[in-house]
Design a protein around this motif. Sequence first.
Motif, mmCIF file in Angstrom:
data_model
loop_
_atom_site.group_PDB
_atom_site.id
_atom_site.type_symbol
_atom_site.label_atom_id
_atom_site.label_comp_id
_atom_site.label_asym_id
_atom_site.label_seq_id
_atom_site.Cartn_x
_atom_site.Cartn_y
_atom_site.Cartn_z
ATOM 1 N N SER A 1 0.834 -1.204 0.000
ATOM 2 C CA SER A 1 0.000 0.000 0.000
ATOM 3 C C SER A 1 0.868 1.252 0.000
ATOM 4 O O SER A 1 0.566 2.244 -0.679
ATOM 5 C CB SER A 1 -0.924 -0.011 1.219
ATOM 6 N N MET A 2 1.983 1.205 0.753
ATOM 7 C CA MET A 2 2.921 2.342 0.756
ATOM 8 C C MET A 2 3.564 2.496 -0.623
ATOM 9 O O MET A 2 3.711 3.618 -1.124
ATOM 10 C CB MET A 2 4.002 2.127 1.815
ATOM 11 N N ARG A 3 3.913 1.368 -1.224
ATOM 12 C CA ARG A 3 4.527 1.446 -2.558
ATOM 13 C C ARG A 3 3.520 1.954 -3.588
ATOM 14 O O ARG A 3 3.860 2.732 -4.480
ATOM 15 C CB ARG A 3 5.063 0.077 -2.967
ATOM 16 N N GLU A 4 2.269 1.505 -3.456
ATOM 17 C CA GLU A 4 1.222 1.975 -4.363
ATOM 18 C C GLU A 4 1.058 3.491 -4.244
ATOM 19 O O GLU A 4 0.910 4.196 -5.256
ATOM 20 C CB GLU A 4 -0.092 1.264 -4.034
ATOM 21 N N SER A 5 1.110 4.009 -3.028
ATOM 22 C CA SER A 5 1.020 5.460 -2.818
ATOM 23 C C SER A 5 2.217 6.164 -3.438
ATOM 24 O O SER A 5 2.088 7.230 -4.055
ATOM 25 C CB SER A 5 0.952 5.765 -1.317
#
Length: 765
Positions: A645-649
């Motif tokens: 999720s952090m990488r997606e952001s």
Amino acid sequence: MSTFLYKISNKAFRKPWYFIVSWLAIVGLVATLLGINGIHISNEMKIEGTESQRVLDQLSNELPIASGGQGSVVFKASDDQRLDTPERGAAIGKIISEVYHLDYVVNTAELASGANDLNAMMMQNANPDDLPPYGIMIVDGMPLPGVLLSADGTIALFQFQFTDELTAIPQDVKDTIIETVTALEKEEEISVLPSESLLSLEIGIGSGEVIGLIVAAIVLLMTLGSVVAAGLPLLTALLGIAIGVGGAFSISSFIEMTNVSAILGLMIGLAVGIDYCLFIVNRQRRLIFDQGLSAQEAASRATGTAGSAVFFAGLTVIIALCGMLVMGISFLSTMALVAAATVLVNMLLVLTLLPALLGLVGEKICSPKARNKNQLKAANATRIGFSDRWVRGVVKFRWLVIVVVIVILGIAATPILKMDMGIPGAATANLDTAARQSYDAISEGFGEGFNGPLILVAELEDSSSKLTIEHLMGLVMELQSQDNVSQVSPLGINENGNLAIFSLIPDTGPTDIETKELVQQLRELDLQTGGGVTLGVTGFTAVNIDMSVKLGNVFPIYIGIIVILSLIILMLVFRSIVVPIKATLGFLLSILATFGITTAVFQWGWLNDVFGFDTGGPLLSFMPIVTTGILYGLAMDYQVFLVSSMRESYVHGHKGKESIVHGYNQASRVVLGAAVIMVSVFAGFIFTDDIMIKQIGFALTIGIFIDTFLVRMTLVPAVMAIFGEKAWWLPKWLDRILPNLDVEGDKLIAKLDKPNEILRKDQES
């Protein structure tokens, strides 16, 4: 991967009954096989290649009658009355005779060829001061075979042998023995306490597991906000358990299956089945609320994106469990395969059956109440929630957070330095159980060593020679002179006369360190008795000691396999150097702290009243390996869902620390809900009666708690904040080599930007 899962989900949503009927057919097949083959479980855990197993195999060839399992029954007189009165003695003798005439039970006289003469000779020549305070029970001037009487005459120990290993003895035979001996309780008011080896094995499912499921249902309802949405994960997980664990039981007549294997499959199946469904249903509802998508499109996209993470998370758990196969330990391999198969079934159910069930539910997946609530929440979007305050605080004070977490986990891990491994048994059973009462009565009347006799095999190096009575007597006297030896008794000689077996009773109990040292001492003993005799040590106690030693030796190898796998898989998923190293080091901190706390509770007895056991003892020897495999897989689940999720952001435009905060806020709630569900499910197994299941359940519960709340949701964002955008750095040459798994679904989203391209092609096909 994302595109493929999108297509599968779309088909399942549009044609749900094809998928539902297919899975129900599989359930029917499993139920049919289960009805035909039945359920067969055992508690036999042997490890090929150990010294004790080698000696057992030798016995089964040379003296098969002596290689079977052992059982015992304790008779205890009430009100301190003696058992060797004519009436009670006759009643006990009658019962003993009936047991010896049952199938699978060896008559002592058949086993002790030449041993009785030797025992009589030793009694005649022994110093009266050296004789033990107990002796053979005498009734009407005749000894009762296999029965010892305590010095005060209040406790009698009846020991007998089976023709086969305990796992090969039908439970109805053991039940018949128990029914036969317990007749004395009514006739003569004698307490009868069967040994643990005679008691039936039960699958430890009780109220604790039901409470865990209820808590999981409540958490699902709170997280998803809908009874329908909360019910789907429970339904899917239970179906996965029925297929996975039921399938394992259906072949248990062909493959030796321990009750721990079944419970392990149940634990992991419930946990991952509920969690994986939660991730996809939550993603679908977010897409409906945030982007206004239809239930069908949202379900397909959720399966394509969150489903990709589920696939790789499940694959990680399966690989971690299958890593146990390289150890070559059969019962561990069975456990691993049962658990891995259950995870695989649940993963396939989540990716195929869940979209079909969502197709039946349709737009009802989000109730009008939930839609109104979401609109109000969107109108107050400026309000800062707890997760946002928490992650911003962690990012701001990142160095302090890292130090505090490492110190806490370091302190929690310190008891691991005193960790003692073994196989918990009657010595650590609760005081109100028959197994523990039998153990305590034997210890009271004869000494703790009688609860774990060692079997010694003496063999002449020259197979053409024969052991004489004088030779055997010399061996007995030499063995008797060793430290920590209470009694040595000959049991029999093979037909060739070159191999003899002895029973050696230690002064200490089967799980004591002194007994382990005695086994090692006997194996290294240079016998002075002439004739070139080699000595082998086996028996239940020696088998457990060897098992603990071998498992302790292979554990570092398994940890090494886990670390290497972790680095490779996470590098593929996150395309980063820092993230895999950070995730792996965090896991090592979690597992060390988990074992430290488990040692303090179950070995030292801390909070034993809270967790429902009376006596501390050794930790289950295979518990570290089993829990490491499961915890690694589940820890990487949360790592994948949170950090992806952090990488997606980061990929979608949030830079620096803001990508950490935004990604954390997007995933933290569902990760928190999943962790609470895991903890609830595993905690339910802590309060079972089986100490082995209790220890595994506790280790998994505390391990998930530590790894989720202290490592993944606290330490991870703090470390990520230190590295910032450098956390996603990958050398260009490595970037070209590694395949792009598209866990975040970027390729899928790019294709979906073209109006219904995937859906149109799918419908045309």
